[in-house]
Scaffold this motif. Structure first.
Motif, PDB file in Angstrom:
ATOM      1  N   LEU A 163      -5.073   9.468   1.237  1.00  0.00           N
ATOM      2  CA  LEU A 163      -5.623   8.587   0.213  1.00  0.00           C
ATOM      3  C   LEU A 163      -4.752   7.337   0.173  1.00  0.00           C
ATOM      4  CD1 LEU A 163      -7.709   8.152  -2.013  1.00  0.00           C
ATOM      5  CD2 LEU A 163      -6.050   9.129  -3.609  1.00  0.00           C
ATOM      6  N   ARG A 164      -5.360   6.202   0.495  1.00  0.00           N
ATOM      7  CA  ARG A 164      -4.641   4.928   0.496  1.00  0.00           C
ATOM      8  C   ARG A 164      -4.972   4.185  -0.791  1.00  0.00           C
ATOM      9  NH1 ARG A 164      -3.348   0.894   5.137  1.00  0.00           N
ATOM     10  NH2 ARG A 164      -3.058  -1.052   4.018  1.00  0.00           N
ATOM     11  N   SER A 165      -3.935   3.757  -1.494  1.00  0.00           N
ATOM     12  CA  SER A 165      -4.101   2.889  -2.653  1.00  0.00           C
ATOM     13  C   SER A 165      -3.334   1.611  -2.367  1.00  0.00           C
ATOM     14  CB  SER A 165      -3.579   3.572  -3.921  1.00  0.00           C
ATOM     15  OG  SER A 165      -2.239   3.973  -3.746  1.00  0.00           O
ATOM     16  N   GLN A 166      -3.906   0.488  -2.769  1.00  0.00           N
ATOM     17  CA  GLN A 166      -3.237  -0.773  -2.447  1.00  0.00           C
ATOM     18  C   GLN A 166      -3.549  -1.856  -3.461  1.00  0.00           C
ATOM     19  OE1 GLN A 166      -4.605  -1.787   1.492  1.00  0.00           O
ATOM     20  NE2 GLN A 166      -6.214  -3.091   0.734  1.00  0.00           N
ATOM     21  N   PHE A 167      -2.629  -2.796  -3.535  1.00  0.00           N
ATOM     22  CA  PHE A 167      -2.792  -4.024  -4.308  1.00  0.00           C
ATOM     23  C   PHE A 167      -2.580  -5.170  -3.344  1.00  0.00           C
ATOM     24  CE2 PHE A 167      -1.057  -7.655  -6.576  1.00  0.00           C
ATOM     25  CZ  PHE A 167      -2.050  -7.863  -7.514  1.00  0.00           C
ATOM     26  N   GLY A 168      -3.473  -6.142  -3.375  1.00  0.00           N
ATOM     27  CA  GLY A 168      -3.341  -7.234  -2.430  1.00  0.00           C
ATOM     28  C   GLY A 168      -3.767  -8.567  -2.997  1.00  0.00           C
ATOM     29  N   LEU A 169      -3.445  -9.605  -2.240  1.00  0.00           N
ATOM     30  CA  LEU A 169      -3.931 -10.946  -2.507  1.00  0.00           C
ATOM     31  C   LEU A 169      -4.821 -11.336  -1.335  1.00  0.00           C
ATOM     32  CD1 LEU A 169      -0.852 -12.945  -3.843  1.00  0.00           C
ATOM     33  CD2 LEU A 169      -2.893 -12.271  -5.095  1.00  0.00           C
ATOM     34  N   ASN A 170      -6.101 -11.558  -1.618  1.00  0.00           N
ATOM     35  CA  ASN A 170      -7.035 -12.013  -0.598  1.00  0.00           C
ATOM     36  C   ASN A 170      -7.038 -13.526  -0.568  1.00  0.00           C
ATOM     37  OD1 ASN A 170      -7.805  -9.495   0.208  1.00  0.00           O
ATOM     38  ND2 ASN A 170      -9.591  -9.414  -1.125  1.00  0.00           N
ATOM     39  N   ALA A 171      -7.320 -14.072   0.586  1.00  0.00           N
ATOM     40  CA  ALA A 171      -7.361 -15.527   0.740  1.00  0.00           C
ATOM     41  C   ALA A 171      -8.743 -15.947   1.190  1.00  0.00           C
ATOM     42  CB  ALA A 171      -6.310 -15.972   1.757  1.00  0.00           C
ATOM     43  N   TYR A 203       0.811  -1.203   0.000  1.00  0.00           N
ATOM     44  CA  TYR A 203       0.000   0.000   0.000  1.00  0.00           C
ATOM     45  C   TYR A 203       0.848   1.259   0.000  1.00  0.00           C
ATOM     46  CZ  TYR A 203       1.224   0.135   4.900  1.00  0.00           C
ATOM     47  OH  TYR A 203       1.934   0.164   6.074  1.00  0.00           O
ATOM     48  N   ASN A 204       0.176   2.365  -0.334  1.00  0.00           N
ATOM     49  CA  ASN A 204       0.750   3.697  -0.208  1.00  0.00           C
ATOM     50  C   ASN A 204      -0.345   4.612   0.314  1.00  0.00           C
ATOM     51  OD1 ASN A 204       1.077   6.592  -1.552  1.00  0.00           O
ATOM     52  ND2 ASN A 204       3.086   5.719  -1.166  1.00  0.00           N
ATOM     53  N   GLU A 205      -0.021   5.383   1.356  1.00  0.00           N
ATOM     54  CA  GLU A 205      -0.930   6.410   1.866  1.00  0.00           C
ATOM     55  C   GLU A 205      -0.302   7.764   1.585  1.00  0.00           C
ATOM     56  OE1 GLU A 205      -2.544   6.226   5.802  1.00  0.00           O
ATOM     57  OE2 GLU A 205      -3.135   4.138   5.558  1.00  0.00           O
ATOM     58  N   THR A 206      -1.012   8.604   0.863  1.00  0.00           N
ATOM     59  CA  THR A 206      -0.545   9.936   0.512  1.00  0.00           C
ATOM     60  C   THR A 206      -1.403  10.969   1.236  1.00  0.00           C
ATOM     61  OG1 THR A 206       0.114   9.145  -1.658  1.00  0.00           O
ATOM     62  CG2 THR A 206      -0.120  11.515  -1.405  1.00  0.00           C
ATOM     63  N   ARG A 207      -0.741  11.898   1.926  1.00  0.00           N
ATOM     64  CA  ARG A 207      -1.466  12.926   2.666  1.00  0.00           C
ATOM     65  C   ARG A 207      -2.109  13.917   1.703  1.00  0.00           C
ATOM     66  NH1 ARG A 207       1.872  16.526   6.670  1.00  0.00           N
ATOM     67  NH2 ARG A 207       2.503  17.529   4.749  1.00  0.00           N
ATOM     68  N   LEU A 208      -3.401  14.194   1.915  1.00  0.00           N
ATOM     69  CA  LEU A 208      -4.117  15.209   1.165  1.00  0.00           C
ATOM     70  C   LEU A 208      -4.311  16.473   1.988  1.00  0.00           C
ATOM     71  CD1 LEU A 208      -6.853  12.965  -0.498  1.00  0.00           C
ATOM     72  CD2 LEU A 208      -4.641  13.654  -1.427  1.00  0.00           C
ATOM     73  N   SER A 209      -4.404  16.315   3.316  1.00  0.00           N
ATOM     74  CA  SER A 209      -4.480  17.437   4.258  1.00  0.00           C
ATOM     75  C   SER A 209      -3.896  16.957   5.582  1.00  0.00           C
ATOM     76  CB  SER A 209      -5.923  17.926   4.426  1.00  0.00           C
ATOM     77  OG  SER A 209      -6.664  17.020   5.209  1.00  0.00           O
ATOM     78  N   ASN A 210      -3.997  17.770   6.639  1.00  0.00           N
ATOM     79  CA  ASN A 210      -3.420  17.375   7.934  1.00  0.00           C
ATOM     80  C   ASN A 210      -4.068  16.136   8.532  1.00  0.00           C
ATOM     81  OD1 ASN A 210      -1.566  19.417   7.860  1.00  0.00           O
ATOM     82  ND2 ASN A 210      -2.743  20.791   9.177  1.00  0.00           N
ATOM     83  N   GLU A 211      -5.322  15.827   8.155  1.00  0.00           N
ATOM     84  CA  GLU A 211      -6.024  14.685   8.728  1.00  0.00           C
ATOM     85  C   GLU A 211      -6.552  13.706   7.684  1.00  0.00           C
ATOM     86  OE1 GLU A 211      -9.113  16.381  11.131  1.00  0.00           O
ATOM     87  OE2 GLU A 211      -7.746  16.828  12.779  1.00  0.00           O
ATOM     88  N   ILE A 212      -6.396  13.995   6.403  1.00  0.00           N
ATOM     89  CA  ILE A 212      -6.959  13.157   5.345  1.00  0.00           C
ATOM     90  C   ILE A 212      -5.840  12.590   4.475  1.00  0.00           C
ATOM     91  CG2 ILE A 212      -8.446  13.116   3.306  1.00  0.00           C
ATOM     92  CD1 ILE A 212     -10.116  15.280   4.656  1.00  0.00           C
TER      93      ILE A 212
END
Length: 186
Positions: free
Chosen positions: A52-60, A41-50
């Motif tokens: 945006l998380r983007s992620q790629f995963g493998l679910n089981a 994952y990567n979380e990028t700050r948009l403001s002091n409290e917000i």
């Protein structure tokens, strides 16, 4: 008098160097592993409290019962985008709690897409359908040691599975998101 002023000045510098900023991190990249899946994952700050998380995963998934003659497992991909509002960052800073790498409570809207790219299973006839879900969630993220974290989240939303066959209707309904993962931030 000069020694006192110098000592106070040095104490002020030391205090400022250990003070936490009351904003979440600018960008955090990491990996998390849970009982039923793993993701990058990567979380990028948009403001002091917000953020945006983007992620790629493998679910089981694990299954069994009277339909199958043995217990089975499946791994399948998932892509998601999740705006997060870390609502108690300022309170945690005021209480001198750790907020490094976004260690706070949050509300989010998780938009998940599970594509029918591949499946890894001990059965050959399983198929994952293209699924889109929107799940409002509540969770918290905490840090330990230097770069390790754990995260818990729970949510209930709506999803739809798109079948490829013309004879099969799309499935719609409630989807629950319950997760506990341990991770490492790079």
């Amino acid at each position: 008098m000069k020694k006192t002023i110098t000592a106070l000045f040095l104490l002020a510098i030391i205090n400022c160097s250990f003070a936490q900023n009351s904003a979440i991190g600018k960008s955090i990249t990491g990996i998390q592993i849970g009982f039923l899946g793993t993701n990058v994952y990567n979380e990028t700050r948009l403001s002091n409290e917000i953020a945006l998380r983007s992620q790629f995963g493998l679910n089981a998934g694990i299954f069994g019962g009277s339909i199958y003659d043995k217990t089975g497992f499946i791994l399948y991909p998932e892509i998601s985008i999740e705006p997060k509002w870390y609502y108690n960052v300022k309170e945690r800073v005021q209480k001198n709690k750790n907020i490094k790498n976004n260690g706070a409570n949050y509300y989010s809207v998780n938009i998940q897409y599970s594509p029918n790219w591949f499946e890894i299973s001990n059965y050959n006839d399983l198929e994952v359908y293209n699924t889109l879900a929107i799940i409002p969630t509540w969770g918290f993220r905490r840090n330990f040691l230097e770069n390790f974290n754990y995260e818990f989240k729970i949510g209930l939303g709506y999803g739809i599975s798109y079948r490829d066959s013309e004879n099969v209707n799309n499935e719609k309904g409630a989807i629950m998101d319950l997760g506990f993962k341990v991770g490492y931030d790079f």
